[in-house]
Write an enzyme that holds these catalytic residues in place. Structure first.
Site, PDB file in Angstrom:
ATOM      1  N   GLN A 114      33.046  -0.138  -3.315  1.00  0.00           N
ATOM      2  CA  GLN A 114      32.693   0.735  -2.187  1.00  0.00           C
ATOM      3  C   GLN A 114      31.483   0.173  -1.458  1.00  0.00           C
ATOM      4  O   GLN A 114      31.450   0.142  -0.221  1.00  0.00           O
ATOM      5  CB  GLN A 114      32.426   2.155  -2.688  1.00  0.00           C
ATOM      6  CG  GLN A 114      33.703   2.830  -3.172  1.00  0.00           C
ATOM      7  CD  GLN A 114      33.487   4.264  -3.600  1.00  0.00           C
ATOM      8  OE1 GLN A 114      32.360   4.752  -3.680  1.00  0.00           O
ATOM      9  NE2 GLN A 114      34.570   4.965  -3.895  1.00  0.00           N
TER      10      GLN A 114
ATOM     11  N   SER B 222      43.152   3.204  -2.850  1.00  0.00           N
ATOM     12  CA  SER B 222      42.144   2.282  -2.294  1.00  0.00           C
ATOM     13  C   SER B 222      42.714   1.475  -1.133  1.00  0.00           C
ATOM     14  O   SER B 222      42.063   1.293  -0.103  1.00  0.00           O
ATOM     15  CB  SER B 222      41.674   1.296  -3.369  1.00  0.00           C
ATOM     16  OG  SER B 222      40.873   1.936  -4.313  1.00  0.00           O
TER      17      SER B 222
ATOM     18  N   SER C  51      30.380  -2.921  -7.275  1.00  0.00           N
ATOM     19  CA  SER C  51      31.004  -1.757  -6.635  1.00  0.00           C
ATOM     20  C   SER C  51      31.766  -2.172  -5.390  1.00  0.00           C
ATOM     21  O   SER C  51      31.189  -2.720  -4.443  1.00  0.00           O
ATOM     22  CB  SER C  51      29.936  -0.731  -6.254  1.00  0.00           C
ATOM     23  OG  SER C  51      30.466   0.179  -5.311  1.00  0.00           O
TER      24      SER C  51
ATOM     25  N   ARG D 194      26.917  13.231  -4.631  1.00  0.00           N
ATOM     26  CA  ARG D 194      27.074  11.830  -5.054  1.00  0.00           C
ATOM     27  C   ARG D 194      26.115  10.898  -4.303  1.00  0.00           C
ATOM     28  O   ARG D 194      25.770  11.150  -3.146  1.00  0.00           O
ATOM     29  CB  ARG D 194      28.543  11.404  -4.882  1.00  0.00           C
ATOM     30  CG  ARG D 194      29.420  12.177  -5.863  1.00  0.00           C
ATOM     31  CD  ARG D 194      30.867  11.823  -5.759  1.00  0.00           C
ATOM     32  NE  ARG D 194      31.130  10.452  -6.136  1.00  0.00           N
ATOM     33  CZ  ARG D 194      32.315   9.881  -6.048  1.00  0.00           C
ATOM     34  NH1 ARG D 194      33.347  10.585  -5.594  1.00  0.00           N
ATOM     35  NH2 ARG D 194      32.483   8.634  -6.414  1.00  0.00           N
TER      36      ARG D 194
ATOM     37  N   ASP E  59      38.382   3.345 -13.052  1.00  0.00           N
ATOM     38  CA  ASP E  59      39.014   4.656 -12.860  1.00  0.00           C
ATOM     39  C   ASP E  59      39.974   5.016 -13.994  1.00  0.00           C
ATOM     40  O   ASP E  59      40.428   6.158 -14.092  1.00  0.00           O
ATOM     41  CB  ASP E  59      39.764   4.687 -11.518  1.00  0.00           C
ATOM     42  CG  ASP E  59      38.795   4.636 -10.338  1.00  0.00           C
ATOM     43  OD1 ASP E  59      37.611   4.965 -10.519  1.00  0.00           O
ATOM     44  OD2 ASP E  59      39.232   4.254  -9.236  1.00  0.00           O
TER      45      ASP E  59
ATOM     46  N   ARG F 265      41.878   1.598   3.157  1.00  0.00           N
ATOM     47  CA  ARG F 265      41.543   0.398   3.922  1.00  0.00           C
ATOM     48  C   ARG F 265      42.558   0.174   5.037  1.00  0.00           C
ATOM     49  O   ARG F 265      42.188  -0.205   6.155  1.00  0.00           O
ATOM     50  CB  ARG F 265      41.475  -0.809   2.978  1.00  0.00           C
ATOM     51  CG  ARG F 265      40.204  -0.746   2.105  1.00  0.00           C
ATOM     52  CD  ARG F 265      40.315  -1.542   0.838  1.00  0.00           C
ATOM     53  NE  ARG F 265      39.077  -1.613   0.082  1.00  0.00           N
ATOM     54  CZ  ARG F 265      38.621  -0.654  -0.756  1.00  0.00           C
ATOM     55  NH1 ARG F 265      39.301   0.466  -0.926  1.00  0.00           N
ATOM     56  NH2 ARG F 265      37.486  -0.810  -1.404  1.00  0.00           N
TER      57      ARG F 265
ATOM     58  N   GLY G  51      34.812   9.721  -2.029  1.00  0.00           N
ATOM     59  CA  GLY G  51      33.705   8.764  -2.055  1.00  0.00           C
ATOM     60  C   GLY G  51      34.039   7.513  -1.260  1.00  0.00           C
ATOM     61  O   GLY G  51      33.181   6.959  -0.570  1.00  0.00           O
TER      62      GLY G  51
ATOM     63  N   LYS H 191      30.949   9.531 -10.597  1.00  0.00           N
ATOM     64  CA  LYS H 191      32.267   9.671  -9.956  1.00  0.00           C
ATOM     65  C   LYS H 191      32.461  11.132  -9.538  1.00  0.00           C
ATOM     66  O   LYS H 191      31.508  11.885  -9.457  1.00  0.00           O
ATOM     67  CB  LYS H 191      33.363   9.188 -10.906  1.00  0.00           C
ATOM     68  CG  LYS H 191      33.229   7.722 -11.289  1.00  0.00           C
ATOM     69  CD  LYS H 191      33.480   6.800 -10.109  1.00  0.00           C
ATOM     70  CE  LYS H 191      33.253   5.345 -10.479  1.00  0.00           C
ATOM     71  NZ  LYS H 191      33.314   4.468  -9.311  1.00  0.00           N
TER      72      LYS H 191
HETATM   73  C1  S3P Z   1      36.973   2.366  -5.014  1.00  0.00           C
HETATM   74  C2  S3P Z   1      36.012   1.776  -5.772  1.00  0.00           C
HETATM   75  C3  S3P Z   1      35.536   2.317  -7.070  1.00  0.00           C
HETATM   76  C4  S3P Z   1      36.494   3.372  -7.599  1.00  0.00           C
HETATM   77  C5  S3P Z   1      36.941   4.333  -6.546  1.00  0.00           C
HETATM   78  C6  S3P Z   1      37.643   3.603  -5.417  1.00  0.00           C
HETATM   79  C7  S3P Z   1      37.370   1.737  -3.737  1.00  0.00           C
HETATM   80  O1  S3P Z   1      34.273   2.891  -6.874  1.00  0.00           O
HETATM   81  O2  S3P Z   1      35.901   4.066  -8.670  1.00  0.00           O
HETATM   82  O3  S3P Z   1      37.837   5.272  -7.098  1.00  0.00           O
HETATM   83  O4  S3P Z   1      38.440   2.065  -3.199  1.00  0.00           O
HETATM   84  O5  S3P Z   1      36.619   0.878  -3.244  1.00  0.00           O
HETATM   85  P1  S3P Z   1      32.921   2.013  -6.966  1.00  0.00           P
HETATM   86  O6  S3P Z   1      33.020   0.945  -5.965  1.00  0.00           O
HETATM   87  O7  S3P Z   1      31.807   2.949  -6.637  1.00  0.00           O
HETATM   88  O8  S3P Z   1      32.866   1.531  -8.382  1.00  0.00           O
END
Ligand code: S3P
Length: 426
Positions: free
Chosen positions: A167, A24, A165, A122, A312, A28, A94, A339
């Site tokens: 994301q 993650s 979330s 997704r 996760d 970023r 994702g 996921k």
């Molecule tokens: C992530 C957020 C999570 C996580 C994904 C990574 C991120 O997803 O499951 O593996 O890096 O922001 P969600 O924000 O959809 O819960």
């Protein structure tokens, strides 16, 4: 290349490992560097395929990437961002898709995102709908990839999300960096806050109050970033050490940001022997070394605010629960079905094949622990890296060897997994 592997019962799990960089945070670091108009040195980035998808995309958007050595690279964004010559491939990732959608929606050029078969199924509505409220323009079929993004001027909104979330939050905050007025995001529980911490670190105009984050139009500054180790990768070693009799390992350089460290709380609640040592701060993120020893685990209930803090890790927590004394209940985790695979069904189906007592609920799992797992069977990973690695951990305590099909999917987040596991596990 397809790689089916066999996992045998572990005799011992002992030693010291250094966990690779957080996925993650690496996403970023790559994306935010691309917005600095300057040069950023990034140390200890994830080499997983997901982060490489992000790195390739920012190169297509005009960044140049120079490797100093295996662990460090420079991103030069002096000529970024500019219109790419072709659609952008998000692979299986994702995070790349959702964050890039926000980053690109307010640019003065058009782009198109696409991904592999799993990513193309997704949901994207969670980011497309709020971005449309900000004025963003898209073309898509039923809110799925491929998505065309028509870059345009955006205006800030005050968005209340029913989902916790990171994301979605990060997508809107990235759009907000380039929008008129204030962009705010409120969520029911706090999801991982790496975007907020890195925005602060890079000088963005950001305000945080409880579960609400607000950002104003800002220019990110080019500051060097060192990425903490990935607690989601460490989770497989933590779980393995707790269930392999006699195990004792030290896992070094693990990110312990509290929006990610729900697994540590669960291990403690299950009576696991876990010690957090040598706490320090790296590029605005908390890091520590973690010592874990074999423990007689008991069951627990996992629900509510802790879910986004360990979302996760649920597949591997399910493995721990399958060997704990009593019945563990995991609920409020319905988004696990969205996921890389439907992780609720995948965990129920495959751990059952190994002999676990596990029931599927719409939003979670009910697992009654057993003294041991039988194994002797062949399991599928559903093209999902975390399912594959959770099965591996379960295999370490099965009476008979198991086969995991298509184990190559671990490369999505943790290409070093087998090498590190074989360095401590015999
Ligand atoms: C992530 C957020 C999570 C996580 C994904 C990574 C991120 O997803 O499951 O593996 O890096 O922001 P969600 O924000 O959809 O819960």
């Amino acid at each position: 290349m397809v790689m089916d592997i066999t996992v045998k019962k572990a005799e011992s799990l002992k030693g010291e490992i250094e966990i690779p960089a957080d996925k993650s945070i690496t996403h970023r670091a790559f994306m935010f560097s691309a917005l600095t108009k300057g040069k950023v040195k990034i140390a200890n980035f994830s080499k997983g395929a997901d982060c490489m998808s992000t790195l390739k995309i920012i190169q297509m958007l005009g960044c140049s990437v120079d490797y100093l050595n295996e662990k460090e690279l420079f991103i030069n964004a002096k000529n970024a961002l500019k219109e790419p010559g072709s659609p952008l491939d998000c692979g299986n990732s994702g995070t790349t898709t959702r964050l890039m959608t926000g980053l690109l929606a307010g640019q003065n050029f058009n782009t198109e995102l696409f991904g592999d078969e799993s990513l193309s199924k997704r949901p994207m509505k969670r980011v497309i709908s709020p971005l449309e409220m900000m004025g963003a323009k898209f073309d898509h079929s039923d809110y799925k990839l491929p998505v065309k993004i028509y870059g345009t001027n955006l205006k800030g909104i005050d968005y209340n999300s029913h989902l916790a979330s990171a994301q979605v939050k990060s997508c809107l905050l990235l759009a907000g960096l380039n929008a008129d007025g204030v962009t705010s995001f409120t969520e029911p529980y706090k999801s991982r806050n790496h975007t907020e911490l890195m925005f602060e670190y890079m000088g963005a105009d950001i305000k945080i109050e409880d579960n609400k984050v607000s950002v104003q139009k800002s220019q990110l500054q080019p500051v060097d970033i060192t990425v903490a180790g990935d607690i989601s990768s460490a989770a497989f070693f933590i779980a393995a050490a707790l269930i392999v009799p006699g195990a004792d390992i030290l896992i070094k350089n693990v990110g312990i940001n509290e929006t990610r460290s729900g697994i540590i709380d669960v291990v403690k609640a299950m009576n696991g022997d876990i010690e957090i040592l040598n706490e320090r701060l790296i590029s605005n993120e908390k890091v520590a070394d973690i010592r874990v020893r074999y423990s007689k685990l008991n069951s627990t209930v996992i629900e509510g605010e802790i879910i986004p803090r360990l979302i996760d890790e649920i597949p591997v927590i399910a493995v721990m629960a399958a060997l704990a004394d009593g019945t563990t209940v995991i609920k409020d985790a319905g988004d696990l079905r969205n996921k890389e695979a439907d992780r609720i069904t995948a965990v129920r189906n495959e751990l059952s094949k190994l002999g676990a007592d596990i029931q599927e609920m719409p939003d979670g799992l009910i697992i009654t622990g057993k003294k041991h797992l039988e194994g002797g069977s062949c399991v599928e990973c559903y093209h999902d890296h975390r399912i594959a690695m959770s099965e591996y951990v379960a295999g370490l305590v099965c009476k008979s060897p198991i086969t995991i099909n298509e184990f190559q999917w671990v490369d999505i987040s943790f290409p070093e997994f087998l090498k590190l596991m074989s360095s401590v596990c015999h």
